[in-house]
Design an enzyme around this catalytic site. Structure first.
Site, PDB file in Angstrom:
ATOM      1  N   ARG A 101      17.466 -34.804 -35.013  1.00 11.07           N
ATOM      2  CA  ARG A 101      18.220 -33.660 -33.864  1.00 11.07           C
ATOM      3  C   ARG A 101      16.424 -33.380 -33.592  1.00 11.07           C
ATOM      4  O   ARG A 101      15.850 -32.751 -32.113  1.00 11.07           O
ATOM      5  CB  ARG A 101      18.449 -32.693 -34.423  1.00 11.07           C
ATOM      6  CG  ARG A 101      18.817 -31.104 -34.288  1.00 11.07           C
ATOM      7  CD  ARG A 101      19.156 -30.844 -33.197  1.00 11.07           C
ATOM      8  NE  ARG A 101      19.708 -30.475 -32.795  1.00 11.07           N
ATOM      9  CZ  ARG A 101      18.999 -29.251 -31.341  1.00 11.07           C
ATOM     10  NH1 ARG A 101      18.078 -29.833 -31.234  1.00 11.07           N
ATOM     11  NH2 ARG A 101      18.944 -28.536 -31.129  1.00 11.07           N
TER      12      ARG A 101
ATOM     13  N   ASP B 252      30.511 -31.006 -29.727  1.00 15.16           N
ATOM     14  CA  ASP B 252      30.640 -29.150 -29.535  1.00 15.16           C
ATOM     15  C   ASP B 252      32.513 -29.204 -28.654  1.00 15.16           C
ATOM     16  O   ASP B 252      32.133 -29.792 -27.629  1.00 15.16           O
ATOM     17  CB  ASP B 252      29.462 -28.497 -29.054  1.00 15.16           C
ATOM     18  CG  ASP B 252      29.080 -27.614 -30.553  1.00 15.16           C
ATOM     19  OD1 ASP B 252      29.183 -26.800 -30.795  1.00 15.16           O
ATOM     20  OD2 ASP B 252      29.526 -26.302 -28.777  1.00 15.16           O
TER      21      ASP B 252
END
Ligand code: CP3
Length: 343
Positions: free
Chosen positions: A36, A72
């Site tokens: 990330r 998501d």
């Protein structure tokens, strides 16, 4: 193929209680944070190799009984023409929220196949890697939770703008919910086609509604979604208001996902036969100590007893402050104590 998760979804006998954790692919893992730090969230979601890698990380590290695709709930809103960004320290932001009936009329209708291609490709990659190890779950936000973000434009404590719109602009509300319902169905069907072996609907903010409001403004749309899905088990997860449990079942779902505020003992008799249950350890328990985690996990297993169709999970997503060692303790506790005696 190790399929105790899929068997439990169908209320079939299993050798032991299966376990996976909502938000298991994410920030509590150092391996996730390393990737990330090199890429923003939307890039990770859109790049199949990166999404596949972080989906597999918790399975390799802890051996959960199911994987959930790294994605998501909010990128689906881009197919309606909403402009989504994730701002560090603030969370999701939509630059053009839907706040008038005119804005609902002007929504786009982009095909999910193009906009969300990265997720479908990631599902194909993960299936190839996981064959024989664990089944893969696909997911979507439910229309009410998506509408909360579409109207509010960011995270909110109580989504009162969305609730105001719902009561005041009821025709436009249902038009928006219809558009979201169509998008959710297309998204979930495409994930199934790409190889997802179970699907979960996250209605994370449904608990903000009374049973009467849920029935009037949400239930018909959820029924449309469940009626449009077949062939894989579907998990229906909502948080916050135990009074909604009968309505969640009326809406549909092979598995009802419970949040941690529900008493499992009081809820069990209210779940119809043939429906599985998933939940519902308080995610904060994973912040405590190995002793507390073992005690609380065993209490939950004991409370459920030998009812067929139980999937051990948290009552909401794993918190980012959770030590990895504590996740390992929880998984091992369920592996050791979740044994279901053969009849
Ligand atoms: O479960 C998994 O491991 C799969 C991945 C997953 C993510 N989001 C990745 C993510 C899943 C299932 C979701 C669902 C999701 N997203 C929900 C429903 C579940 C729930 O928790 O209620 C909701 C409401 C969202 C919306 C969302 N996504 C918010 C509000 C935020 C920002 C807040 C935060 O936690 O930082 C996100 C970002 C997000 N989605 C992260 C992850 C791993 C954190 C991103 C990062 O690395 O910075």
């Amino acid at each position: 193929m190790h399929d105790r998760f899929l068997k439990a979804c169908r209320c079939e006998p299993v050798d032991r209680v299966p376990i996976w954790l909502m938000r298991q692919a994410g920030r509590f893992m150092a391996e996730y944070r390393a990737i990330r730090s090199q890429h923003d969230l939307l890039t990770m979601i859109r790049t199949p190799e990166l999404a596949a890698e972080v989906t597999l990380q918790p399975i390799r590290a802890f051996g959960m009984d199911a994987a959930i695709i790294f994605a998501d709930i909010l990128p689906l809103l881009e197919t309606l023409g909403l402009k989504l960004r994730f701002v560090s320290g603030r969370g999701p932001v939509i630059d053009n929220p839907v706040q008038t009936p005119e804005a609902v009329d002007q929504l786009h209708r982009l095909p999910v196949q193009e906009s969300l291609q990265g997720t479908f490709e990631a599902i194909r990659l993960v299936r190839r890697e996981l064959e024989g190890k664990a089944p893969l779950i696909g997911f979507s936000g439910a229309p009410f939770t998506l509408a909360c973000y579409a109207i509010e434009g960011s995270t909110s404590r109580d989504y009162h703008l969305a609730r105001q719109f719902m009561y005041q602009e009821t025709r436009a509300w249902h038009a928006l919910m219809d558009r979201l319902t169509d998008a959710v169905i297309a998204y979930l069907q495409a994930q199934q086609q790409a190889g997802a072996q179970a699907l979960q609907l996250f209605d994370s903010w449904a608990g903000l509604l009374s049973p009467e409001a849920y029935r009037a403004y949400v239930l018909p749309h959820m029924q449309t979604i469940f009626a449009s899905l077949s062939g894989v088990p579907v998990i229906h997860f909502a948080t916050g208001n135990p009074a909604l449990i009968p309505l969640l079942q009326e809406a549909g779902g092979d598995v009802i996902g419970l949040d941690w505020r529900c008493s499992i003992q009081e809820t069990l008799p209210r779940i119809q036969a043939g429906r599985a249950l998933q939940g519902n350890l308080d995610p904060a328990i994973l912040l405590t100590s190995p002793e507390v985690i073992r005690r609380e996990a065993q209490n939950l297993l004991r409370a459920v007893g030998e009812r067929p169709g139980f999937i051990f999970n948290l009552g909401h997503g794993v918190l980012k402050q959770t030590p990895e060692a504590h996740v390992r303790v929880l998984i091992e506790t369920v592996q050791q104590h979740g044994v279901v005696p053969t009849p």
